[in-house]
Design an enzyme around this catalytic site. Structure first.
Site, PDB file in Angstrom:
ATOM      1  CB  CYS A   2       7.716   4.272  10.010  1.00 50.54           C
ATOM      2  SG  CYS A   2       7.586   4.370   8.235  1.00 50.54           S
ATOM      3  NE  ARG A  27       5.480   0.759  14.799  1.00 54.40           N
ATOM      4  CZ  ARG A  27       4.628   1.421  15.572  1.00 54.40           C
ATOM      5  NH1 ARG A  27       4.353   0.972  16.759  1.00 54.40           N
ATOM      6  NH2 ARG A  27       4.063   2.529  15.165  1.00 54.40           N
ATOM      7  CD1 TRP A  74       5.238  -1.472   5.074  1.00 56.76           C
ATOM      8  CD2 TRP A  74       3.979   0.361   4.916  1.00 56.76           C
ATOM      9  NE1 TRP A  74       4.164  -1.766   4.269  1.00 56.76           N
ATOM     10  CE2 TRP A  74       3.378  -0.655   4.153  1.00 56.76           C
ATOM     11  CE3 TRP A  74       3.369   1.621   4.949  1.00 56.76           C
ATOM     12  CZ2 TRP A  74       2.187  -0.473   3.444  1.00 56.76           C
ATOM     13  CZ3 TRP A  74       2.191   1.803   4.238  1.00 56.76           C
ATOM     14  CH2 TRP A  74       1.616   0.759   3.503  1.00 56.76           C
ATOM     15  CG  ASN A  98       4.620   5.985  12.051  1.00 53.03           C
ATOM     16  OD1 ASN A  98       4.322   5.599  10.915  1.00 53.03           O
ATOM     17  ND2 ASN A  98       4.005   5.548  13.128  1.00 53.03           N
ATOM     18  N   GLY A  99       4.155   8.313   9.427  1.00 51.81           N
ATOM     19  CA  GLY A  99       2.920   8.971   9.003  1.00 51.81           C
ATOM     20  C   GLY A  99       3.050   9.539   7.596  1.00 51.81           C
ATOM     21  CD  GLU A 476      -8.363 -13.999   9.119  1.00 48.52           C
ATOM     22  OE1 GLU A 476      -8.544 -12.948   8.460  1.00 48.52           O
ATOM     23  OE2 GLU A 476      -7.334 -14.215   9.756  1.00 48.52           O
ATOM     24  CE  LYS A 480      -4.183 -14.049   8.606  1.00 45.85           C
ATOM     25  NZ  LYS A 480      -4.576 -13.093   9.553  1.00 45.85           N
ATOM     26  CD  GLU A 483      -2.738 -10.882   6.173  1.00 42.43           C
ATOM     27  OE1 GLU A 483      -2.845  -9.724   6.594  1.00 42.43           O
ATOM     28  OE2 GLU A 483      -2.944 -11.869   6.899  1.00 42.43           O
ATOM     29  CG  HIS A 499     -25.351 -16.413  -7.680  1.00 43.68           C
ATOM     30  ND1 HIS A 499     -26.519 -16.442  -8.410  1.00 43.68           N
ATOM     31  CD2 HIS A 499     -25.639 -16.981  -6.482  1.00 43.68           C
ATOM     32  CE1 HIS A 499     -27.479 -16.986  -7.671  1.00 43.68           C
ATOM     33  NE2 HIS A 499     -26.967 -17.334  -6.503  1.00 43.68           N
ATOM     34  CE  LYS A 599       0.742  -7.626  14.504  1.00 44.69           C
ATOM     35  NZ  LYS A 599      -0.184  -8.573  13.908  1.00 44.69           N
TER      36      LYS A 599
HETATM   37  N1  HGA Z   1       5.880   8.849   4.629  1.00 46.81           N
HETATM   38  C1  HGA Z   1       7.106   8.374   5.171  1.00 46.81           C
HETATM   39  C2  HGA Z   1       6.878   7.533   6.393  1.00 46.81           C
HETATM   40  C3  HGA Z   1       6.078   6.296   6.074  1.00 46.81           C
HETATM   41  C4  HGA Z   1       5.340   5.684   7.213  1.00 46.81           C
HETATM   42  O1  HGA Z   1       5.087   6.264   8.231  1.00 46.81           O
HETATM   43  N2  HGA Z   1       4.895   4.463   7.055  1.00 46.81           N
HETATM   44  O2  HGA Z   1       4.150   3.846   8.122  1.00 46.81           O
HETATM   45  C5  HGA Z   1       7.894   7.577   4.148  1.00 46.81           C
HETATM   46  O3  HGA Z   1       7.355   7.149   3.115  1.00 46.81           O
HETATM   47  O4  HGA Z   1       9.079   7.374   4.361  1.00 46.81           O
END
Ligand code: HGA
Length: 604
Positions: A2, A27, A74, A98-99, A476, A480, A483, A499, A599
């Site tokens: 985020c 992000r 995110w 964020n978190g 890798e 890639k 992703e 195997h 990211k």
């Molecule tokens: N937990 C919060 C923020 C998500 C976050 O930091 N993502 O990197 C949410 O889910 O909105």
């Protein structure tokens, strides 16, 4: 992950917030939102999906005000919906986060019992409700925020905005980075300096546990014990934060193409005139073991480096993915080094692994792209990869730059351990310095790769095979492709195929074999024959000698320039990246912002 921004401005802030969020969108792009205070009144706008949806909404429902906060999400807790989008609001407070608040369930129950019901599924709204509750109990915004921070477990960067307060932001950091920007009569908050680069180059990084009361006059910063703290103001190089596609269709294409120049610059920085110029602390004398820890693509750089440390320096080398390392609690010794590799330097799993290793090993070393990052600041020694801002979510130039730095470290270990004399070192360095030119040749194959990708885009599953140093490159290459094209792909050590995974082979499964003409080539060709005997569709990526020797029967071949086999992974990264890129283009997926990813992974 985020992105967070906050502005106490001189002008209308909505356009500034959106501009800053644009710089942070890589992000997270599940939703975006902003809140402002206008004539003392707090209001917000939120939209699901990319930032452009929020911009559209703001055209029809503008938001006035000179103080505001913004967020790109995110999602960790709760789906990507408007209700779950940030800023979250409860009573007089709005917050962006964020978190992860790990104890949000118990806090939510406690709040519900006290009559503060939550409307979203997020952990973040709980924070807003706690502040709201404290303010209803008579606390000032700063006291309410301080009391709330004490109740939160987990990792967070937070920025609060308050109804009735158009000259106040409160910011806090624990586990997730946050920077304060200084302007002339204006103040800013951002998840990183990049977010603020269009507004200021004067930055103060908050430290672990810090929180700050910010007005247009400046910021009062407090440490985790609520003592006034002095944190230095630094000037960032705006150039280093430039985010532009420079004529390329995608950031990923630009970042793939930049690699020869980025690598050449990095090599010139760390080695000149046939010798190494690494920081003085890179001295392996007395080191008897090394552990390399990272996540995702960076962990494959470590995997390659394991071969280098062992073969060039005879130094036993363990590798681990950070999210496992920390919880497995491996025994570590004071005679070993622990090396942590992260593009952003903020990868939460890697940071936590670093903290686990910190007091247990002789030296904690980091290899990062952002020298001001948490991982860099908490290391004894940092080797920046100097790749420049990497915006494409799928890492490319950071990967080859990580490989470059790790290769130089392995060479230094070889010298320090008496395995490499000056002539041998100079020979290896010459081979490394030849790589940018060879990479340019490999980039010249882009058109041919695009044609092959048309066919690969139709596959359901794709296998990558490699032996020795090419084994991690197979991993890798598969990552890639997964992703950005969403095609299921796996990488295997060529010898491992029989195997088990050979059961997957049929005429529909393309098998991409990474095999320069090295000492293991004949073995790999045998494995390739086993695939072709079962009608597998082989794309061989080798040099001219390898392609000639492999003989007929392949579906396609790609010819790379001949390269010193030890450093072949750095060259072979290019066709692997281009295959993923062109396959994604052929499928029409979002190359720079692939689904579900983001990211700078700042959550565990
Ligand atoms: N937990 C919060 C923020 C998500 C976050 O930091 N993502 O990197 C949410 O889910 O909105």
């Amino acid at each position: 992950m985020c992105g967070i921004v906050g502005v106490l401005g001189d002008h209308e802030v909505a356009p500034l917030l959106v501009e800053a969020l644009k710089r942070l969108e890589y992000r997270g792009y599940d939703s975006a939102g902003i809140a402002t205070v206008n004539n003392g009144r707090l209001d917000r706008r939120r939209a699901v999906g990319k930032l452009v949806n929020l911009s559209d909404l703001l055209v029809h429902e503008p938001l006035a005000g000179k103080a505001g906060i913004g967020h790109t999400r995110w999602a960790t807790h709760g789906a990507a919906t408007v209700v779950n989008a940030h800023p979250h609001k409860a009573g007089p407070v709005a917050v962006v986060h964020n978190g992860i608040i790990e104890n949000f369930r118990e806090l939510r129950e406690e709040l519900a019992a006290a009559g503060y019901a939550q409307e979203s599924q997020t952990d973040t709204e709980t924070v807003a409700l706690l502040v709201h509750q404290a303010m209803e109990g008579g606390a000032t915004p700063a006291t309410a925020a301080r009391q709330t921070l004490k109740r939160l477990h987990g990792a967070f960067a937070l920025c609060f905005l308050f109804d009735g307060e158009d000259d106040l932001l409160i910011a806090a950091r624990k586990g997730s980075p946050l920077a304060i920007g200084h302007g002339d009569g204006e103040m800013f908050v951002g998840s990183d300096a990049i977010a603020l680069a269009s507004m200021t180059d004067r930055i103060t990084y908050l430290e672990e546990g810090d929180w700050a009361v910010i007005t247009r006059k400046g910021a009062e910063i407090f440490d985790e014990h609520d003592r006034r703290a002095n944190r230095a103001e630094t000037r960032i190089q705006i150039d280093a934060t430039r985010i532009e596609k420079a004529g390329y269709k995608h950031f990923m294409a630009k970042e793939i193409a930049e690699q020869p120049v980025v690598l050449a610059d990095g090599l010139r920085h760390y080695s000149r005139s046939g010798t190494l110029h690494l920081p003085a602390g890179v001295d392996f004398t007395g080191v008897d073991r090394i552990v390399l820890v990272a996540c995702g693509t960076a962990s494959y750089a470590c995997h390659v480096a394991k071969y280098w440390f062992e073969s060039l320096a005879g130094l036993p080398c363990d590798i681990d993915i950070a999210s496992e390392f920390r919880y497995r609690e491996p025994p570590l010794s004071p005679k070993q080094w622990a090396v942590f590799v992260s593009q952003s330097g903020e990868t939460a799993d890697t940071l936590a692994a670093l903290r686990y290793a910190k007091e247990k090993v002789a030296r904690v070393v980091s290899v990062v792209n952002v020298p001001t990052s948490s991982i860099a600041r908490e290391s004894d020694l940092t080797l920046p990869i100097m790749a420049g801002v990497e915006v494409g979510v799928a890492s490319t130039k950071a990967f080859t730059s990580q490989l470059m730095v790790l290769a130089l470290m392995a060479l230094k270990a070889g010298v320090d351990r008496g395995r490499l004399d000056a002539a041998a070192l100079a020979g290896h360095l010459a081979a490394l310095h030849a790589l940018p030119g060879l990479m340019n040749h490999a980039l010249g194959q882009s058109g041919e790769i695009a044609k092959l990708a048309e066919e690969l885009a139709r596959a359901q599953d794709i296998l990558f095979l490699g032996r020795g140093l090419m084994y991690p490159m197979a991993l890798e290459g598969a990552l890639k492709l997964k992703e950005i094209s969403y095609i299921h792909a796996e990488g295997y050590a060529s010898g491992e195929l029989k195997h088990g995974p050979i059961a997957l082979i049929d005429a529909q499964v393309p098998v991409i074999v990474l095999a320069p003409r090295d000492a293991l080539f004949d073995k790999t060709v045998s494995n390739m024959q086993e695939v072709m005997a079962r009608h597998g569709k082989v794309l061989l990526i080798s040099d001219a000698a390898g392609v000639a020797e492999a003989g007929p029967g392949t579906w396609a071949t790609l010819t790379m320039p001949a390269v010193d086999p030890i450093f072949a992974p750095i060259l072979y990264a290019i066709p692997a990246q281009l295959l993923a890129y062109h396959t994604a283009i052929a499928k029409g997926t979002d190359v720079d912002q692939p689904r579900n990813l983001a990211k700078s992974v700042t959550v565990e």
